[in-house]
Design a protein around this motif. Structure first.
Motif, PDB file in Angstrom:
ATOM      1  N   ILE A  90       1.621   7.048   7.174  1.00 16.82           N
ATOM      2  CA  ILE A  90       0.279   6.801   7.683  1.00 16.82           C
ATOM      3  C   ILE A  90       0.281   5.359   8.169  1.00 16.82           C
ATOM      4  O   ILE A  90       0.388   4.423   7.382  1.00 16.82           O
ATOM      5  N   GLY A  91       0.201   5.182   9.467  1.00 21.15           N
ATOM      6  CA  GLY A  91       0.385   3.867  10.057  1.00 21.15           C
ATOM      7  C   GLY A  91       1.837   3.673  10.471  1.00 21.15           C
ATOM      8  O   GLY A  91       2.732   4.380  10.000  1.00 21.15           O
ATOM      9  N   LEU A  92       2.069   2.741  11.348  1.00 23.01           N
ATOM     10  CA  LEU A  92       3.409   2.505  11.880  1.00 23.01           C
ATOM     11  C   LEU A  92       4.316   1.920  10.806  1.00 23.01           C
ATOM     12  O   LEU A  92       3.974   0.906  10.189  1.00 23.01           O
ATOM     13  N   PRO A  93       5.481   2.530  10.542  1.00 20.44           N
ATOM     14  CA  PRO A  93       6.420   1.981   9.547  1.00 20.44           C
ATOM     15  C   PRO A  93       6.886   0.584   9.947  1.00 20.44           C
ATOM     16  O   PRO A  93       7.027   0.285  11.148  1.00 20.44           O
ATOM     17  N   THR A  94       7.125  -0.260   8.976  1.00 20.92           N
ATOM     18  CA  THR A  94       7.540  -1.635   9.270  1.00 20.92           C
ATOM     19  C   THR A  94       8.846  -1.713  10.069  1.00 20.92           C
ATOM     20  O   THR A  94       8.958  -2.583  10.944  1.00 20.92           O
ATOM     21  N   PRO A  95       9.851  -0.847   9.829  1.00 19.86           N
ATOM     22  CA  PRO A  95      11.064  -0.931  10.657  1.00 19.86           C
ATOM     23  C   PRO A  95      10.794  -0.676  12.140  1.00 19.86           C
ATOM     24  O   PRO A  95      11.345  -1.362  13.012  1.00 19.86           O
ATOM     25  N   ALA A  96       9.941   0.313  12.434  1.00 19.21           N
ATOM     26  CA  ALA A  96       9.606   0.612  13.829  1.00 19.21           C
ATOM     27  C   ALA A  96       8.881  -0.563  14.463  1.00 19.21           C
ATOM     28  O   ALA A  96       9.146  -0.942  15.615  1.00 19.21           O
ATOM     29  N   ASN A  97       7.966  -1.161  13.714  1.00 20.39           N
ATOM     30  CA  ASN A  97       7.232  -2.309  14.231  1.00 20.39           C
ATOM     31  C   ASN A  97       8.168  -3.495  14.464  1.00 20.39           C
ATOM     32  O   ASN A  97       8.040  -4.222  15.452  1.00 20.39           O
ATOM     33  N   ALA A  98       9.122  -3.685  13.553  1.00 21.64           N
ATOM     34  CA  ALA A  98      10.081  -4.788  13.684  1.00 21.64           C
ATOM     35  C   ALA A  98      10.921  -4.631  14.948  1.00 21.64           C
ATOM     36  O   ALA A  98      11.141  -5.597  15.687  1.00 21.64           O
ATOM     37  N   LEU A  99      11.391  -3.427  15.213  1.00 22.70           N
ATOM     38  CA  LEU A  99      12.183  -3.183  16.420  1.00 22.70           C
ATOM     39  C   LEU A  99      11.358  -3.455  17.673  1.00 22.70           C
ATOM     40  O   LEU A  99      11.863  -4.003  18.660  1.00 22.70           O
ATOM     41  N   PHE A 100      10.097  -3.066  17.624  1.00 21.29           N
ATOM     42  CA  PHE A 100       9.209  -3.306  18.763  1.00 21.29           C
ATOM     43  C   PHE A 100       9.086  -4.802  19.047  1.00 21.29           C
ATOM     44  O   PHE A 100       9.261  -5.256  20.184  1.00 21.29           O
ATOM     45  N   ILE A 101       8.793  -5.581  18.003  1.00 28.21           N
ATOM     46  CA  ILE A 101       8.584  -7.018  18.177  1.00 28.21           C
ATOM     47  C   ILE A 101       9.872  -7.716  18.586  1.00 28.21           C
ATOM     48  O   ILE A 101       9.884  -8.553  19.503  1.00 28.21           O
TER      49      ILE A 101
ATOM     50  N   ASN B  80       0.823  -1.206   0.000  1.00 28.58           N
ATOM     51  CA  ASN B  80       0.000   0.000   0.000  1.00 28.58           C
ATOM     52  C   ASN B  80       0.865   1.267   0.000  1.00 28.58           C
ATOM     53  O   ASN B  80       0.509   2.275  -0.619  1.00 28.58           O
ATOM     54  N   PHE B  81       2.019   1.187   0.680  1.00 30.19           N
ATOM     55  CA  PHE B  81       2.914   2.341   0.754  1.00 30.19           C
ATOM     56  C   PHE B  81       3.394   2.769  -0.630  1.00 30.19           C
ATOM     57  O   PHE B  81       3.541   3.960  -0.913  1.00 30.19           O
ATOM     58  N   ASN B  82       3.631   1.791  -1.499  1.00 28.46           N
ATOM     59  CA  ASN B  82       4.159   2.090  -2.831  1.00 28.46           C
ATOM     60  C   ASN B  82       3.158   2.804  -3.730  1.00 28.46           C
ATOM     61  O   ASN B  82       3.552   3.441  -4.719  1.00 28.46           O
ATOM     62  N   ILE B  83       1.880   2.699  -3.411  1.00 26.22           N
ATOM     63  CA  ILE B  83       0.862   3.330  -4.265  1.00 26.22           C
ATOM     64  C   ILE B  83       0.128   4.467  -3.565  1.00 26.22           C
ATOM     65  O   ILE B  83      -0.726   5.109  -4.167  1.00 26.22           O
ATOM     66  N   ASP B  84       0.477   4.701  -2.310  1.00 25.00           N
ATOM     67  CA  ASP B  84      -0.193   5.751  -1.530  1.00 25.00           C
ATOM     68  C   ASP B  84       0.595   7.053  -1.668  1.00 25.00           C
ATOM     69  O   ASP B  84       1.663   7.210  -1.101  1.00 25.00           O
ATOM     70  N   THR B  85       0.053   7.994  -2.419  1.00 24.06           N
ATOM     71  CA  THR B  85       0.746   9.263  -2.676  1.00 24.06           C
ATOM     72  C   THR B  85       0.763  10.180  -1.461  1.00 24.06           C
ATOM     73  O   THR B  85       1.439  11.208  -1.460  1.00 24.06           O
TER      74      THR B  85
END
Length: 236
Positions: free
Chosen positions: A128-139, A116-121
């Motif tokens: 918009i929403g938590l970035p995957t790197p931030a979520n990865a560090l959390f987990i 969705n990020f690649n097509i969301d202008t």
């Protein structure tokens, strides 16, 4: 041959390589090494776009490579780590033996977000929403908090399969929630334009110094709270 145009993609591929190594360590339940290699991958991910803009060599190929690398480093690895955490606290008999596979909901949520990020202008200068790197560090910080924490309350929470499932579902939700969050990427070396990022960086360092691994989930929470506060200020 223009070497500059290949540098950002090379950095992205190194991010992917770090994610692959992290997967191996996660399979072995060596969560500390998995965390370090995911952190290295995220560090590289921070700079591939920066150098692409610096050298003015941004391309559609680079955009796709970035998401594919992030899918492994910041999507599959945290899903596997959650699977491993759930596996160590779940019965191996009956239908409950399949319970740990729910940890991969994190990977599914990450995949949807990255696509969705690649097509969301709307996400060119912020998220918009938590970035995957931030979520990865959390987990990935959770098993380290479990390993080094002396709090019985924390230990009971992080060994409870239902609490881990709640974290998994909340993680997938936050990845795709319609919540504007400020970007951590620095496009120009200007304090005025990056004041929020600098403040967050300073507070993050303090959290890590005083709370060590527990500081990681706390700084992710801080990131969300600062973003919400910043949104309120911008709306006024």
């Amino acid at each position: 041959m223009n070497i500059k145009k290949h540098i950002p993609n090379l950095i992205t591929l190194l991010n992917l390589f770090s994610g692959c190594i992290a997967l191996i360590f996660a399979f072995k339940s060596d969560f500390a090494m998995a965390f370090y290699f995911v952190s290295l991958g995220i560090f590289l991910d921070f700079f591939d776009g920066f150098f692409a803009r610096l050298f003015k060599v941004s391309s559609p190929l680079g955009l796709q490579l970035d998401s594919l690398a992030d899918m492994v480093t910041s999507g599959v690895v945290p899903g596997l780590v959650m699977f491993q955490m759930m596996s160590s606290n779940t019965s191996t008999e009956g239908i409950m033996q399949f319970f740990p596979f729910l940890g991969f909901i994190i990977a599914l949520g990450s995949c949807y977000r990255l696509a969705n990020f690649n097509i969301d202008t709307r996400q060119t200068d912020s998220f918009i929403g938590l970035p995957t790197p931030a979520n990865a560090l959390f987990i990935l910080s959770l098993p380290l908090v479990l390993q080094f924490s002396e709090s019985l309350f924390v230990l009971e929470l992080l060994t409870n399969q239902w609490f881990l499932l709640i974290i998994t579902l909340l993680s997938a939700y936050m990845l795709n929630a319609e919540i504007p969050l400020f970007s951590l990427k620095i496009k120009k070396f200007s304090f005025r334009q990056n004041a929020l990022q600098v403040i967050f960086l300073i507070l993050s360092v303090l959290l890590l110094i005083f709370f060590r691994y527990l500081g990681i989930p706390l700084l992710i929470l801080l990131y969300v709270l600062l973003s919400v506060a910043n949104n309120k200020v911008l709306q006024k």
